[in-house]
Design a protein around this motif. Structure first.
Motif, PDB file in Angstrom:
ATOM      1  N   GLU A  34     -11.729   7.786  24.027  1.00 28.62           N
ATOM      2  CA  GLU A  34     -11.409   9.068  23.406  1.00 28.62           C
ATOM      3  C   GLU A  34     -11.108  10.117  24.476  1.00 28.62           C
ATOM      4  OE1 GLU A  34     -13.887  12.423  21.025  1.00 28.62           O
ATOM      5  OE2 GLU A  34     -14.155  10.363  20.341  1.00 28.62           O
ATOM      6  N   ASN A  35     -10.061  10.896  24.260  1.00 28.78           N
ATOM      7  CA  ASN A  35      -9.674  11.945  25.204  1.00 28.78           C
ATOM      8  C   ASN A  35     -10.523  13.184  24.945  1.00 28.78           C
ATOM      9  OD1 ASN A  35      -8.459  13.919  26.741  1.00 28.78           O
ATOM     10  ND2 ASN A  35      -6.407  13.582  25.939  1.00 28.78           N
ATOM     11  N   PRO A  36     -11.368  13.606  25.908  1.00 28.54           N
ATOM     12  CA  PRO A  36     -12.197  14.791  25.707  1.00 28.54           C
ATOM     13  C   PRO A  36     -11.453  16.110  25.948  1.00 28.54           C
ATOM     14  CG  PRO A  36     -12.686  13.856  27.837  1.00 28.54           C
ATOM     15  CD  PRO A  36     -11.676  12.942  27.179  1.00 28.54           C
ATOM     16  N   TRP A  37     -10.215  16.047  26.410  1.00 33.80           N
ATOM     17  CA  TRP A  37      -9.407  17.230  26.657  1.00 33.80           C
ATOM     18  C   TRP A  37      -8.584  17.551  25.417  1.00 33.80           C
ATOM     19  CZ3 TRP A  37      -9.378  19.885  31.337  1.00 33.80           C
ATOM     20  CH2 TRP A  37     -10.050  19.261  32.382  1.00 33.80           C
ATOM     21  N   LYS A  38      -8.452  18.817  25.080  1.00 34.48           N
ATOM     22  CA  LYS A  38      -7.606  19.226  23.957  1.00 34.48           C
ATOM     23  C   LYS A  38      -6.485  20.099  24.517  1.00 34.48           C
ATOM     24  CE  LYS A  38      -8.080  20.564  19.259  1.00 34.48           C
ATOM     25  NZ  LYS A  38      -8.205  19.290  18.770  1.00 34.48           N
ATOM     26  N   ILE A  39      -5.243  19.678  24.271  1.00 29.57           N
ATOM     27  CA  ILE A  39      -4.081  20.450  24.721  1.00 29.57           C
ATOM     28  C   ILE A  39      -3.747  21.488  23.653  1.00 29.57           C
ATOM     29  CG2 ILE A  39      -1.636  20.353  25.324  1.00 29.57           C
ATOM     30  CD1 ILE A  39      -2.155  17.491  26.363  1.00 29.57           C
ATOM     31  N   LEU A  40      -3.725  22.749  24.072  1.00 32.56           N
ATOM     32  CA  LEU A  40      -3.387  23.841  23.165  1.00 32.56           C
ATOM     33  C   LEU A  40      -1.899  24.163  23.206  1.00 32.56           C
ATOM     34  CD1 LEU A  40      -6.383  26.172  24.077  1.00 32.56           C
ATOM     35  CD2 LEU A  40      -6.209  24.564  22.149  1.00 32.56           C
ATOM     36  N   GLU A  41      -1.333  24.103  24.413  1.00 29.22           N
ATOM     37  CA  GLU A  41       0.078  24.444  24.609  1.00 29.22           C
ATOM     38  C   GLU A  41       0.548  23.814  25.912  1.00 29.22           C
ATOM     39  OE1 GLU A  41       2.485  28.531  25.591  1.00 29.22           O
ATOM     40  OE2 GLU A  41       0.819  28.666  24.168  1.00 29.22           O
ATOM     41  N   SER A  42       1.819  23.444  25.975  1.00 28.16           N
ATOM     42  CA  SER A  42       2.387  22.852  27.188  1.00 28.16           C
ATOM     43  C   SER A  42       3.694  23.545  27.526  1.00 28.16           C
ATOM     44  CB  SER A  42       2.660  21.360  26.992  1.00 28.16           C
ATOM     45  OG  SER A  42       1.474  20.669  26.704  1.00 28.16           O
ATOM     46  N   SER A  43       3.940  23.700  28.836  1.00 24.76           N
ATOM     47  CA  SER A  43       5.213  24.286  29.244  1.00 24.76           C
ATOM     48  C   SER A  43       5.724  23.582  30.495  1.00 24.76           C
ATOM     49  CB  SER A  43       5.072  25.791  29.503  1.00 24.76           C
ATOM     50  OG  SER A  43       4.150  26.037  30.540  1.00 24.76           O
ATOM     51  N   LEU A  44       7.022  23.296  30.483  1.00 26.85           N
ATOM     52  CA  LEU A  44       7.682  22.674  31.618  1.00 26.85           C
ATOM     53  C   LEU A  44       7.806  23.702  32.739  1.00 26.85           C
ATOM     54  CD1 LEU A  44       9.226  20.218  32.764  1.00 26.85           C
ATOM     55  CD2 LEU A  44      11.293  21.221  31.760  1.00 26.85           C
ATOM     56  N   GLN A  45       7.325  23.348  33.937  1.00 24.54           N
ATOM     57  CA  GLN A  45       7.377  24.259  35.084  1.00 24.54           C
ATOM     58  C   GLN A  45       8.480  23.898  36.073  1.00 24.54           C
ATOM     59  OE1 GLN A  45       5.238  27.045  35.349  1.00 24.54           O
ATOM     60  NE2 GLN A  45       4.924  26.416  33.225  1.00 24.54           N
ATOM     61  N   TYR A  46       8.800  22.600  36.154  1.00 25.94           N
ATOM     62  CA  TYR A  46       9.773  22.138  37.141  1.00 25.94           C
ATOM     63  C   TYR A  46      10.266  20.766  36.720  1.00 25.94           C
ATOM     64  CZ  TYR A  46      11.750  20.726  41.634  1.00 25.94           C
ATOM     65  OH  TYR A  46      12.591  20.302  42.620  1.00 25.94           O
ATOM     66  N   ASP A  47      11.558  20.480  37.008  1.00 24.57           N
ATOM     67  CA  ASP A  47      12.129  19.187  36.638  1.00 24.57           C
ATOM     68  C   ASP A  47      13.287  18.872  37.581  1.00 24.57           C
ATOM     69  OD1 ASP A  47      12.430  16.873  35.103  1.00 24.57           O
ATOM     70  OD2 ASP A  47      13.773  17.851  33.665  1.00 24.57           O
ATOM     71  N   ASN A  48      13.280  17.639  38.163  1.00 26.37           N
ATOM     72  CA  ASN A  48      14.416  17.171  38.948  1.00 26.37           C
ATOM     73  C   ASN A  48      14.602  15.678  38.690  1.00 26.37           C
ATOM     74  OD1 ASN A  48      12.749  15.682  40.743  1.00 26.37           O
ATOM     75  ND2 ASN A  48      12.658  17.342  42.227  1.00 26.37           N
ATOM     76  N   ARG A  49      15.402  15.004  39.511  1.00 31.47           N
ATOM     77  CA  ARG A  49      15.679  13.569  39.289  1.00 31.47           C
ATOM     78  C   ARG A  49      14.444  12.690  39.445  1.00 31.47           C
ATOM     79  NH1 ARG A  49      19.940  11.559  43.305  1.00 31.47           N
ATOM     80  NH2 ARG A  49      19.130   9.607  42.481  1.00 31.47           N
ATOM     81  N   TRP A  50      13.443  13.155  40.190  1.00 30.33           N
ATOM     82  CA  TRP A  50      12.317  12.301  40.549  1.00 30.33           C
ATOM     83  C   TRP A  50      11.006  12.670  39.857  1.00 30.33           C
ATOM     84  CZ3 TRP A  50      15.612  14.647  44.063  1.00 30.33           C
ATOM     85  CH2 TRP A  50      16.570  13.795  44.610  1.00 30.33           C
ATOM     86  N   ILE A  51      10.795  13.960  39.621  1.00 32.84           N
ATOM     87  CA  ILE A  51       9.520  14.394  39.034  1.00 32.84           C
ATOM     88  C   ILE A  51       9.731  15.472  37.979  1.00 32.84           C
ATOM     89  CG2 ILE A  51       8.147  13.846  41.098  1.00 32.84           C
ATOM     90  CD1 ILE A  51       8.110  16.921  41.676  1.00 32.84           C
ATOM     91  N   ARG A  52       8.702  15.613  37.151  1.00 35.26           N
ATOM     92  CA  ARG A  52       8.631  16.718  36.189  1.00 35.26           C
ATOM     93  C   ARG A  52       7.206  17.255  36.259  1.00 35.26           C
ATOM     94  NH1 ARG A  52       9.879  14.090  31.525  1.00 35.26           N
ATOM     95  NH2 ARG A  52       7.709  13.600  31.142  1.00 35.26           N
ATOM     96  N   VAL A  53       7.064  18.578  36.327  1.00 38.53           N
ATOM     97  CA  VAL A  53       5.741  19.201  36.390  1.00 38.53           C
ATOM     98  C   VAL A  53       5.537  20.000  35.101  1.00 38.53           C
ATOM     99  CG1 VAL A  53       4.221  20.784  37.637  1.00 38.53           C
ATOM    100  CG2 VAL A  53       5.860  19.368  38.908  1.00 38.53           C
TER     101      VAL A  53
END
Length: 185
Positions: A5-24
């Motif tokens: 069970e995941n003890p973390w609860k995500i309230l909101e998510s936002s993309l901060q950075y994205d390129n060919r290799w990674i996404r933050v």
């Protein structure tokens, strides 16, 4: 507690950075204690692939290059990124040829690992390559590589002496050493 069970609860998510290799992505969360916080996750768009090329004389190949994020030179096993939609073995064969000019007749998967699971989802797979044949290396334009063929024991000592610090390389070399000690090689 259910360990799945995941003890973390995500309230909101936002993309901060994205390129060919990674996404933050930054997540607004409730932590396991129920308190608000943030969690940044680095998503890797490729699988980390490594190869221990071990010849019949007990030598392996290391690749040396300057690592931009570390601002220093690093000795490593041949490694690179493999697209998630490509078989990992094909990626390993390509990386070995690109970086060392070697092709192998025998391939064995030896390591599966998460490389930095507190901040990223990056997964790595390492192969042992045997039955080696030399061709010309085909490095990418972003790679200025130095090749070193050394006895396996020397590479193991380099790990012990902190001369090899790359996590995939350390795990792979230690796994090969364990396989040797257990009579698997």
């Amino acid at each position: 507690m259910d360990t799945a069970e995941n003890p973390w609860k995500i309230l909101e998510s936002s993309l901060q950075y994205d390129n060919r290799w990674i996404r933050v992505t930054e997540h607004q969360v409730l932590n396991p204690a129920g308190n608000p916080g943030i969690y940044g996750v680095v998503h890797f768009k490729n699988l980390a692939i490594g190869v221990v090329a071990l010849d019949d004389d007990g030598h392996i190949w290391l690749v040396g290059q300057y690592r931009f994020p570390l601002e220093q030179f690093s000795w490593e096993i041949p490694e690179g990124g493999g697209p998630h939609d490509e078989p990992p073995l094909r990626s390993a064969q390509r990386e070995l040829l690109e970086e060392t000019g070697l092709k192998a007749r025998e391939w064995t998967e030896i390591v599966h690992m998460h490389l930095s699971n507190s901040v990223s989802d990056e997964r790595g797979i390492v192969y042992l390559a045997r039955g080696l044949e030399q061709f010309a290396p085909e490095p990418e334009e972003t790679e200025q590589l130095h090749l070193l063929r050394i006895p396996f024991g020397t590479a193991y000592q380099m790990v012990k002496n902190h001369e090899i610090t790359d996590s995939l390389s350390i795990a792979a070399i230690q796994k090969i050493r364990l396989m040797m000690l257990e009579g698997e090689l």
